[in-house]
Design a protein around this motif. Structure first.
Motif, PDB file in Angstrom:
ATOM      1  N   UNK A 153       0.849  -1.182   0.000  1.00 48.72           N
ATOM      2  CA  UNK A 153       0.000   0.000   0.000  1.00 48.72           C
ATOM      3  C   UNK A 153       0.888   1.236   0.000  1.00 48.72           C
ATOM      4  N   UNK A 154       0.859   1.969  -1.109  1.00 50.45           N
ATOM      5  CA  UNK A 154       1.666   3.177  -1.249  1.00 50.45           C
ATOM      6  C   UNK A 154       0.762   4.365  -1.503  1.00 50.45           C
ATOM      7  N   UNK A 175       4.055   2.166   2.232  1.00 53.03           N
ATOM      8  CA  UNK A 175       4.915   3.199   1.679  1.00 53.03           C
ATOM      9  C   UNK A 175       4.271   4.565   1.923  1.00 53.03           C
ATOM     10  N   UNK A 176       5.023   5.444   2.592  1.00 49.31           N
ATOM     11  CA  UNK A 176       4.560   6.814   2.867  1.00 49.31           C
ATOM     12  C   UNK A 176       3.260   6.802   3.671  1.00 49.31           C
ATOM     13  N   UNK A 177       3.207   5.948   4.678  1.00 46.25           N
ATOM     14  CA  UNK A 177       2.008   5.867   5.516  1.00 46.25           C
ATOM     15  C   UNK A 177       2.176   6.635   6.821  1.00 46.25           C
ATOM     16  N   UNK A 178       1.104   7.297   7.232  1.00 46.37           N
ATOM     17  CA  UNK A 178       1.082   8.000   8.516  1.00 46.37           C
ATOM     18  C   UNK A 178       0.586   7.019   9.571  1.00 46.37           C
ATOM     19  N   UNK A 202       7.634   5.678   6.102  1.00 45.85           N
ATOM     20  CA  UNK A 202       6.465   5.936   6.943  1.00 45.85           C
ATOM     21  C   UNK A 202       6.853   6.891   8.073  1.00 45.85           C
ATOM     22  N   UNK A 203       5.851   7.424   8.744  1.00 42.38           N
ATOM     23  CA  UNK A 203       6.115   8.414   9.790  1.00 42.38           C
ATOM     24  C   UNK A 203       4.940   8.443  10.751  1.00 42.38           C
ATOM     25  N   UNK A 222      13.847   4.030   5.235  1.00 37.64           N
ATOM     26  CA  UNK A 222      13.652   5.474   5.194  1.00 37.64           C
ATOM     27  C   UNK A 222      12.649   5.979   6.204  1.00 37.64           C
ATOM     28  N   UNK A 223      12.841   7.216   6.594  1.00 38.80           N
ATOM     29  CA  UNK A 223      11.903   7.909   7.467  1.00 38.80           C
ATOM     30  C   UNK A 223      11.896   9.360   7.018  1.00 38.80           C
TER      31      UNK A 223
END
Length: 352
Positions: A153-154, A175-178, A202-203, A222-223
């Motif tokens: 899930x991106x 991917x790129x999830x809050x 993610x963050x 990554x973060x």
């Protein structure tokens, strides 16, 4: 001088040997073609091939690259038409890479609903919005669908209103999830056979508490927060049961700490630390890089295989210049050649 004999045309029956294969093999071939659009084009080869694509177990829809900065109505119409014409058979894989705006969200919801109705096992969604709100709002049924075994899930919003239930999920990439800590625990408790978890840029969390006994592979890739001012200073990873850990890509944070990773057998470090506090000097930022890498290495002394990527090599070189002695389990991975380097030169890639 003897005249050359004219070449005899090979009978069509011998030319088209592939078409003599049974349907099940032809469908398997079509299912492995990288793009469903290309699979459908094979229908021009012969009448027999015309409708074979409707039996494929894999659907892959890739937004045209030349229109990656805007939506493409033809692309959405093509996907709509394809899932209408395909026979309602089980899906092994359903993959969509697409740009969209809020007017087109309903189309994507229908595509996902279709995939789930076909009991799709591998669902891969990469969805980038062209408006200010860039995260795609998933329907709630996605969070309680037991058909998934692999899920990517991106660009999607993680917004379950209740308990997640992914009973058969074995690998998950977000991917790129809050994500916050409670949401991560909801994912883990609802995925009892999850083996591999990949968090890609993610963050929203301060601590990764991976205490699930099923999760054996963790990739921290990554973060990066959307707003640099909101970057969390310190992230902690507590994962006592994982066997493999990779930390890679750009880390927009001040420090990443490993707590309990006592079961680790192999680990890979191939990251670049990008963030530093305002007011800090370049030398202070370098010292913070060295401190974090030293902490990782000392925490991973028990690991059988510890690989350091090129991204960390410069930091390690500075540490060695200051007298730091790398442990015997540490190997430097040359990503370009896929060969492993030890302190005394190349030794091949026997561990790759």
């Amino acid at each position: 001088m003897a005249q050359s004999q004219p070449l005899k045309r090979i009978p069509f029956e011998d030319e088209d040997r592939i078409s003599k294969l049974p349907d099940c093999l032809l469908v398997e071939i079509l299912s492995r073609i990288p793009s469903t659009k290309d699979a459908i084009r094979t229908g021009t080869l012969s009448k027999r091939w015309k409708h074979l694509w409707t039996l494929v177990s894999s659907l892959v829809f890739l937004h045209p690259y030349e229109t990656h900065c805007r939506t493409n109505p033809d692309f959405f119409s093509f996907v709509d038409q394809t899932i209408t014409q395909r026979r309602p058979l089980k899906l092994q894989k359903f993959k969509v890479h697409s740009r969209y705006n809020h007017h087109l969200e309903s189309h994507i919801h229908n595509w996902i609903r279709y995939a789930v109705s076909c009991n799709v096992e591998d669902l891969h969604l990469t969805l980038w919005g062209l408006e200010r709100r860039t995260e795609f709002p998933l329907d709630q049924f996605v969070f309680v669908s037991s058909c998934f075994t692999h899920l990517t899930l991106a660009g999607c919003t993680f917004n379950p209103t209740g308990a997640i239930s992914w009973e058969n999920l074995r690998s998950l990439r977000i991917w790129c999830g809050n994500l916050d800590e409670d949401l991560i625990q909801n994912v883990l408790s609802g995925s009892p056979v999850l083996k591999t978890l990949v968090l890609d840029n993610c963050y929203g969390y301060r601590r990764l508490n991976i205490t699930s006994k099923s999760v054996k592979n963790l990739v921290f890739s990554g973060y990066m927060h959307r707003r640099i001012s909101d970057v969390t200073d310190v992230i902690e990873i507590n994962a006592p049961n994982i066997l493999s850990l990779k930390i890679e890509d750009d880390l927009m944070l001040w420090k990443l700490l490993l707590l309990d990773v006592s079961s680790l057998v192999e680990a890979g470090l191939d990251y670049t630390k990008r963030f530093r506090h305002s007011g800090t000097t370049t030398e202070e930022a370098k010292e913070a890089e060295e401190e974090m890498l030293t902490g990782f290495i000392l925490k991973l002394l028990h690991v059988k295989h510890l690989k350091i990527g090129i991204s960390c090599f410069k930091v390690l070189t500075r540490l060695k210049a200051k007298g730091f002695l790398p442990p015997s389990n540490l190997k430097i991975l040359n990503r370009a050649s896929s060969s492993l380097y030890y302190d005394n030169g190349p030794k091949g890639n026997e561990d790759s």
